[in-house]
Design an enzyme around this catalytic site. Structure first.
Site, mmCIF file in Angstrom:
data_model
loop_
_atom_site.group_PDB
_atom_site.id
_atom_site.type_symbol
_atom_site.label_atom_id
_atom_site.label_comp_id
_atom_site.label_asym_id
_atom_site.label_seq_id
_atom_site.Cartn_x
_atom_site.Cartn_y
_atom_site.Cartn_z
ATOM 1 N N ARG A 246 43.005 15.924 -45.619
ATOM 2 C CA ARG A 246 43.289 17.143 -44.877
ATOM 3 C C ARG A 246 42.506 17.099 -43.565
ATOM 4 O O ARG A 246 41.362 16.665 -43.523
ATOM 5 C CB ARG A 246 42.880 18.396 -45.672
ATOM 6 N N GLU A 275 48.137 20.925 -36.800
ATOM 7 C CA GLU A 275 49.293 20.037 -36.892
ATOM 8 C C GLU A 275 50.517 20.797 -36.409
ATOM 9 O O GLU A 275 50.789 21.867 -36.934
ATOM 10 C CB GLU A 275 49.502 19.562 -38.344
ATOM 11 N N HIS A 294 51.268 13.085 -40.010
ATOM 12 C CA HIS A 294 51.229 13.528 -41.407
ATOM 13 C C HIS A 294 52.468 13.040 -42.163
ATOM 14 O O HIS A 294 53.285 13.832 -42.640
ATOM 15 C CB HIS A 294 51.111 15.050 -41.495
#
Length: 329
Positions: A246, A275, A294
């Site tokens: 994370r 993000e 991601h």
């Protein structure tokens, strides 16, 4: 068969792979589905509108499910099914107060995330993005002894922060590269670490002795901001830092200083805060920092299985039966 008026309402916050939609479509007489029909995140106003009166909610990691959303949903809401292994986007305290069940998708993305983490480590350590850019820009001329040299895994010490499902899968894939020592840290020693000859050590020892550090822990109050200035200052100047857990585990300002000042050799990130990362973020100006959007679980098969499991969890929650992957909290 229930009449249409008796169908339970389900709201889905995004387009999801067809494997999950087919399962929901086949649940005749159970639920009626409304969906934010886009690949982009649902706007907050649309989320609050769409969830009104819902019995079930399907969400993604980018959807913040807090007290405001739960209040908008009202007392009918009995299950939240998130298409993710992470759940830090869910206000679990508020959800628990209301007696709402939660489904998530662990295990099914372990292999894909581990593969991506190894790929990111190799790309970062061996400077693959720089090499591709040199080919495209005409920087590739004659052979030079030290041009684009990086760091190899053979004979190295790898430190894994968090030897859970994904951390273990990463370790299993790295060891065959000839890793000499595999260190790990976490809340407690893991019996399965013996499979990779893992050594349970204090965090400071792992940080100072590792040539490669891979972060694969959960985001908790204890791990938030774990990788900060003090952390990076203890790393070897030749060490490579990788994070696929994370973004909030890392203090990105401190990471930038460590990379730009030569405190550590390189970093590879598949997760950031926020993000997406703004295109003018300082980390993106560094050649020794590889940032991915991601994509840890981004294989067609994995996303399909995640979607199907999300739907199965939802139906279990709606019908008051077992959920294949229910979160205990």
């Amino acid at each position: 068969m229930k009449a249409m008026g008796e169908l339970m309402k389900v709201f889905i916050t995004r387009r999801i792979p067809q494997e999950g939609m087919k399962i929901l479509s086949g649940a005749t007489g159970v639920c009626e589905v409304s969906q934010w029909d886009s690949d982009e995140p649902v706007p907050r106003t649309e989320l609050l509108r769409g969830v009104q009166g819902a019995h079930g909610l399907v969400c993604l990691l980018s959807d913040k499910i807090d007290a405001e959303v739960l209040d908008a949903a009202g007392p009918n809401l009995k299950v939240i099914s998130t298409m993710s292994v992470g759940f830090d986007h869910l206000a679990l305290d508020e959800i628990k107060k209301r007696g709402i069940r939660v489904g998530y998708t662990p295990d099914v993305l372990t292999d894909a995330t581990a593969e991506l983490t190894v790929a990111l480590l190799l790309a970062t350590a061996r400077r693959l993005p720089e090499g591709v850019e040199e080919v495209k820009s005409g920087g590739w001329s004659s052979w030079k002894p030290l041009w684009l040299c990086g760091y190899g895994l053979s004979g190295s010490t790898v430190g894994v922060i968090g030897l859970g499902r994904i951390g273990m899968a990463i370790a299993q894939r790295l060891v065959p590269f000839g890793v000499k020592r595999l260190l790990y840290t976490g809340r407690a020693a893991k019996a399965h670490a013996a499979e990779v000859n893992g050594e349970f050590v204090p965090l400071d020892q792992l940080v100072s002795e590792s040539d490669f550090i891979v972060v694969s822990c959960s985001l908790t109050p204890e791990t938030q901001g774990l990788c900060d200035k003090a952390f990076f200052s203890k790393m070897k100047k030749t060490a490579v830092f990788i994070n696929s857990s994370r973004g909030a585990v890392v203090n990105q300002e401190d990471l930038y200083e460590a990379l730009s000042g030569g405190q550590i050799a390189a970093a590879g990130l598949d997760v950031t805060t926020p993000e997406p990362l703004p295109t003018n973020h300082p980390l993106l100006s560094l050649k020794n920092c590889v940032v991915l959007p991601h994509i840890g679980s981004a294989t067609y098969s994995t996303r399909g299985v995640m979607s199907a499991l999300t739907a199965q969890n939802l139906l279990g929650g709606l019908q008051g039966s077992d959920m294949p992957s229910e979160l205990s909290f």
